[in-house]
Every structure is written in structure tokens, then in C-alpha cells.
Scaffold this motif. Structure first.
Motif, PDB file in Angstrom:
ATOM      1  N   PRO A   1      10.971  -9.607  -3.651  1.00 46.35           N
ATOM      2  CA  PRO A   1      10.618  -9.474  -5.071  1.00 46.35           C
ATOM      3  C   PRO A   1       9.783  -8.219  -5.359  1.00 46.35           C
ATOM      4  CG  PRO A   1      10.206 -11.709  -4.286  1.00 46.35           C
ATOM      5  CD  PRO A   1      10.469 -10.871  -3.076  1.00 46.35           C
ATOM      6  N   ILE A   2       8.897  -7.857  -4.438  1.00 47.42           N
ATOM      7  CA  ILE A   2       8.050  -6.671  -4.616  1.00 47.42           C
ATOM      8  C   ILE A   2       8.897  -5.406  -4.586  1.00 47.42           C
ATOM      9  CG2 ILE A   2       6.185  -5.313  -3.565  1.00 47.42           C
ATOM     10  CD1 ILE A   2       5.127  -8.069  -2.476  1.00 47.42           C
ATOM     11  N   LEU A   3       9.819  -5.333  -3.648  1.00 45.99           N
ATOM     12  CA  LEU A   3      10.688  -4.164  -3.528  1.00 45.99           C
ATOM     13  C   LEU A   3      11.590  -4.015  -4.746  1.00 45.99           C
ATOM     14  CD1 LEU A   3      11.624  -4.605   0.221  1.00 45.99           C
ATOM     15  CD2 LEU A   3      10.287  -2.710  -0.724  1.00 45.99           C
ATOM     16  N   LYS A   4      12.121  -5.127  -5.228  1.00 44.73           N
ATOM     17  CA  LYS A   4      13.011  -5.073  -6.393  1.00 44.73           C
ATOM     18  C   LYS A   4      12.255  -4.626  -7.639  1.00 44.73           C
ATOM     19  CE  LYS A   4      16.235  -8.482  -4.541  1.00 44.73           C
ATOM     20  NZ  LYS A   4      16.705  -9.891  -4.584  1.00 44.73           N
ATOM     21  N   GLU A   5      11.032  -5.104  -7.802  1.00 46.16           N
ATOM     22  CA  GLU A   5      10.234  -4.699  -8.955  1.00 46.16           C
ATOM     23  C   GLU A   5       9.862  -3.218  -8.858  1.00 46.16           C
ATOM     24  OE1 GLU A   5       8.272  -4.602 -12.492  1.00 46.16           O
ATOM     25  OE2 GLU A   5       9.667  -6.114 -11.726  1.00 46.16           O
TER      26      GLU A   5
ATOM     27  N   ARG B   1       9.834  17.924  -3.675  1.00 43.20           N
ATOM     28  CA  ARG B   1       8.498  17.364  -3.480  1.00 43.20           C
ATOM     29  C   ARG B   1       8.593  15.900  -3.057  1.00 43.20           C
ATOM     30  NH1 ARG B   1       5.465  13.981  -6.218  1.00 43.20           N
ATOM     31  NH2 ARG B   1       3.214  14.018  -5.854  1.00 43.20           N
ATOM     32  N   GLY B   2       9.547  15.162  -3.646  1.00 46.48           N
ATOM     33  CA  GLY B   2       9.747  13.775  -3.244  1.00 46.48           C
ATOM     34  C   GLY B   2      10.065  13.652  -1.768  1.00 46.48           C
ATOM     35  N   TRP B   3      10.850  14.596  -1.261  1.00 48.27           N
ATOM     36  CA  TRP B   3      11.190  14.583   0.165  1.00 48.27           C
ATOM     37  C   TRP B   3       9.991  14.938   1.031  1.00 48.27           C
ATOM     38  CZ3 TRP B   3      13.880  12.962   4.028  1.00 48.27           C
ATOM     39  CH2 TRP B   3      13.869  13.660   5.243  1.00 48.27           C
ATOM     40  N   THR B   4       9.322  16.050   0.724  1.00 50.17           N
ATOM     41  CA  THR B   4       8.263  16.538   1.618  1.00 50.17           C
ATOM     42  C   THR B   4       6.976  15.725   1.522  1.00 50.17           C
ATOM     43  OG1 THR B   4       7.552  18.163  -0.045  1.00 50.17           O
ATOM     44  CG2 THR B   4       9.164  18.899   1.598  1.00 50.17           C
ATOM     45  N   LYS B   5       6.654  15.212   0.324  1.00 52.44           N
ATOM     46  CA  LYS B   5       5.369  14.546   0.126  1.00 52.44           C
ATOM     47  C   LYS B   5       5.440  13.028   0.203  1.00 52.44           C
ATOM     48  CE  LYS B   5       3.198  18.426  -0.679  1.00 52.44           C
ATOM     49  NZ  LYS B   5       2.240  18.976   0.328  1.00 52.44           N
ATOM     50  N   LEU B   6       6.624  12.453  -0.067  1.00 57.56           N
ATOM     51  CA  LEU B   6       6.716  11.000  -0.126  1.00 57.56           C
ATOM     52  C   LEU B   6       7.577  10.382   0.972  1.00 57.56           C
ATOM     53  CD1 LEU B   6       7.111  10.475  -3.988  1.00 57.56           C
ATOM     54  CD2 LEU B   6       5.012  10.394  -2.617  1.00 57.56           C
TER      55      LEU B   6
ATOM     56  N   ARG C   1       0.839  -1.208   0.000  1.00 58.16           N
ATOM     57  CA  ARG C   1       0.000   0.000   0.000  1.00 58.16           C
ATOM     58  C   ARG C   1       0.868   1.248   0.000  1.00 58.16           C
ATOM     59  NH1 ARG C   1      -2.196   3.963   2.969  1.00 58.16           N
ATOM     60  NH2 ARG C   1      -4.450   4.355   2.814  1.00 58.16           N
ATOM     61  N   ILE C   2       1.901   1.259   0.847  1.00 55.62           N
ATOM     62  CA  ILE C   2       2.790   2.418   0.922  1.00 55.62           C
ATOM     63  C   ILE C   2       3.510   2.627  -0.412  1.00 55.62           C
ATOM     64  CG2 ILE C   2       4.828   3.388   2.067  1.00 55.62           C
ATOM     65  CD1 ILE C   2       3.949   1.716   4.567  1.00 55.62           C
ATOM     66  N   LEU C   3       4.027   1.542  -0.970  1.00 54.99           N
ATOM     67  CA  LEU C   3       4.750   1.648  -2.240  1.00 54.99           C
ATOM     68  C   LEU C   3       3.829   2.103  -3.365  1.00 54.99           C
ATOM     69  CD1 LEU C   3       6.894  -1.599  -1.998  1.00 54.99           C
ATOM     70  CD2 LEU C   3       7.751   0.746  -1.864  1.00 54.99           C
ATOM     71  N   ARG C   4       2.601   1.627  -3.355  1.00 55.19           N
ATOM     72  CA  ARG C   4       1.641   2.025  -4.388  1.00 55.19           C
ATOM     73  C   ARG C   4       1.388   3.535  -4.337  1.00 55.19           C
ATOM     74  NH1 ARG C   4      -2.145  -1.175  -2.912  1.00 55.19           N
ATOM     75  NH2 ARG C   4      -3.489   0.297  -1.802  1.00 55.19           N
ATOM     76  N   ASN C   5       1.276   4.067  -3.137  1.00 48.58           N
ATOM     77  CA  ASN C   5       1.017   5.493  -2.989  1.00 48.58           C
ATOM     78  C   ASN C   5       2.271   6.338  -3.201  1.00 48.58           C
ATOM     79  OD1 ASN C   5      -1.641   4.958  -2.418  1.00 48.58           O
ATOM     80  ND2 ASN C   5      -1.374   4.980  -0.213  1.00 48.58           N
ATOM     81  N   ALA C   6       3.455   5.705  -3.148  1.00 50.38           N
ATOM     82  CA  ALA C   6       4.710   6.431  -3.368  1.00 50.38           C
ATOM     83  C   ALA C   6       5.194   6.305  -4.797  1.00 50.38           C
ATOM     84  CB  ALA C   6       5.788   5.906  -2.413  1.00 50.38           C
TER      85      ALA C   6
ATOM     86  N   GLU D   1       4.017   7.516   6.468  1.00 48.82           N
ATOM     87  CA  GLU D   1       3.964   6.349   5.586  1.00 48.82           C
ATOM     88  C   GLU D   1       5.367   5.801   5.342  1.00 48.82           C
ATOM     89  OE1 GLU D   1       2.346   9.120   5.132  1.00 48.82           O
ATOM     90  OE2 GLU D   1       0.216   8.598   4.909  1.00 48.82           O
ATOM     91  N   TYR D   2       6.290   6.682   5.035  1.00 50.38           N
ATOM     92  CA  TYR D   2       7.640   6.205   4.729  1.00 50.38           C
ATOM     93  C   TYR D   2       8.351   5.729   5.995  1.00 50.38           C
ATOM     94  CZ  TYR D   2      11.678   5.542   1.802  1.00 50.38           C
ATOM     95  OH  TYR D   2      12.696   4.959   1.097  1.00 50.38           O
ATOM     96  N   ARG D   3       8.077   6.376   7.129  1.00 54.88           N
ATOM     97  CA  ARG D   3       8.674   5.901   8.384  1.00 54.88           C
ATOM     98  C   ARG D   3       8.172   4.489   8.706  1.00 54.88           C
ATOM     99  NH1 ARG D   3       9.323  11.463   9.289  1.00 54.88           N
ATOM    100  NH2 ARG D   3       7.101  11.914   9.453  1.00 54.88           N
ATOM    101  N   ALA D   4       6.916   4.231   8.414  1.00 54.52           N
ATOM    102  CA  ALA D   4       6.380   2.878   8.604  1.00 54.52           C
ATOM    103  C   ALA D   4       7.080   1.893   7.678  1.00 54.52           C
ATOM    104  CB  ALA D   4       4.873   2.875   8.343  1.00 54.52           C
ATOM    105  N   LEU D   5       7.294   2.293   6.427  1.00 55.02           N
ATOM    106  CA  LEU D   5       7.992   1.421   5.482  1.00 55.02           C
ATOM    107  C   LEU D   5       9.410   1.126   5.954  1.00 55.02           C
ATOM    108  CD1 LEU D   5       8.019  -0.088   2.780  1.00 55.02           C
ATOM    109  CD2 LEU D   5       8.788   2.041   1.706  1.00 55.02           C
TER     110      LEU D   5
END
Length: 203
Positions: free
Chosen positions: A130-134, A97-102, A69-74, A107-111
């Protein structure tokens, strides 16, 4: 929002999974991986333990779904939107924007909590690697589609954008080493000044 075409039962199932994943996300960001227990997630999501286990029989199932879910939104925006944005915003703005919004987000701290857990949790590692690599492969490909490097090398673009995300990940952890909440933003601005001469949006 639920994907188009779902019936009512499928929509309810989707919404229940989203609620549970969101509760897991907040627990991870606030408490860390070790203290994120099924009981705490159940209480946060306001669902029964049976309902949670119906959708996610194991903790690995839940952590995998939460990471997805986190990766999908990022994920970078669709190609058409990317191209339009590149006409109106410069590279420095996009990186900030990548820093402030993603990245500088709960969400990213949880990841990050999940990423640290993967190092020693072999079952979770097998599910998520495999999901992270893709995801990373797609991220690099989209970076190459958006930018070109000063030397014209696509490989160089991929390397620079990988260094960029590594820098951002490190800054999330760097919070533990300083008392000034604005320090990371200043560091990001310095990083962007170093990076920008090496990248430019594709025409």
C-alpha cells in the motif's frame, strides 16, 4: 532533522530510529537482503539488540521503516520549488538529476533489495505494497503537474514517467552485465534523447 514540535524524548527516539534505519540501508546496499541480519544492523548502528527491538519489534517493522525513509527522501520537491526549478533547468537535466541523485545511489540499491524481497516475503509485501502504490500515485500526479506530453495527454505523461523510472531501475541491475562504470551514464543520455521530444515542462 526531527520534525518540529518534538520534545527531547521524542527527538531522541526519532534520532535512534534514523540511526538504525540508516544502518539497515547501508547493510542492504552492501550485503543484500538475505545477509542483512539484525545482528549486522545492531553492530553497524552501534546500538543494543534490545534498543533496536524497542523501536522495531520485527524485521518487517524495520524494513518497512527503512523503505519509507528512502521513499520520503526520493520524493519530488515541494510544488513551489518544482515550479521554480522548471524555469531554470530543462527536462533533460531534471531526468538526469533523477538518475544521478535519486536512483544511482546506495539508498535506491537498498530499496531494490527490499523490492525483490517483497516478491516472496508475504508479511513484508502486506506492509509495503500500500505504501509503494501510494508513493507511485503521488509521483505520477507530480509528474503530470510538472510536464506535458507532445500529444497533450496527461495519461501519456504518467506512462512516460513510469517508463522512465522502470528504465532507471533496470540500469541499476545492468551494472552486473558490464565492466565499464560509465556505461550506464551513456545509456541514460541515450534514453533522455529518446524521451525528451515527447515531454516538455508546463508553462
Amino acid at each position: 532533522m526531527p520534525p518540529a514540535g518534538m520534545n527531547k524524548q521524542e527527538t531522541r527516539g526519532f534520532e535512534a530510529r534514523e540511526t538504525i534505519c540508516l544502518a539497515a540501508l547501508h547493510c542492504l546496499a552492501e550485503l543484500g537482503y538475505a545477509r542483512t541480519t539484525i545482528l549486522r544492523i545492531v553492530n553497524r548502528a552501534n546500538v543494543s539488540k534490545g534498543a533496536l527491538q524497542h523501536h522495531f519489534p520485527t524485521k518487517e517493522d524495520l524494513m518497512t521503516a527503512t523503505a519509507e525513509r528512502i521513499l520520503r527522501n526520493a520524493t519530488f520537491m515541494p510544488e513551489a520549488a518544482q515550479q521554480q526549478r522548471s524555469l531554470h533547468r530543462d527536462t533533460a537535466q531534471e531526468i538526469m538529476r533523477g538518475w544521478t541523485k535519486l536512483v544511482d545511489t546506495d539508498e535506491y540499491r537498498a530499496l531494490l533489495e527490499i523490492l525483490v524481497a517483497i516478491r516472496t516475503d508475504k508479511a513484508l509485501q502486506e506492509r509495503l505494497s500500500p505504501i509503494l502504490k501510494e508513493w507511485n500515485k503521488q509521483r505520477v500526479a507530480k509528474s503530470v503537474a510538472m510536464y506535458e506530453s507532445a500529444d497533450g495527454s496527461d495519461d501519456h505523461v504518467g506512462q512516460l514517467m513510469t517508463l522512465n523510472i522502470c528504465m532507471m531501475r533496470g540500469l541499476v541491475i545492468q551494472n552486473q552485465y558490464n565492466d565499464d562504470p560509465a556505461e550506464n551514464l551513456r545509456l541514460m543520455k541515450t534514453w533522455v534523447e529518446l524521451l525528451i521530444p515527447l515531454l516538455k515542462p508546463r508553462a
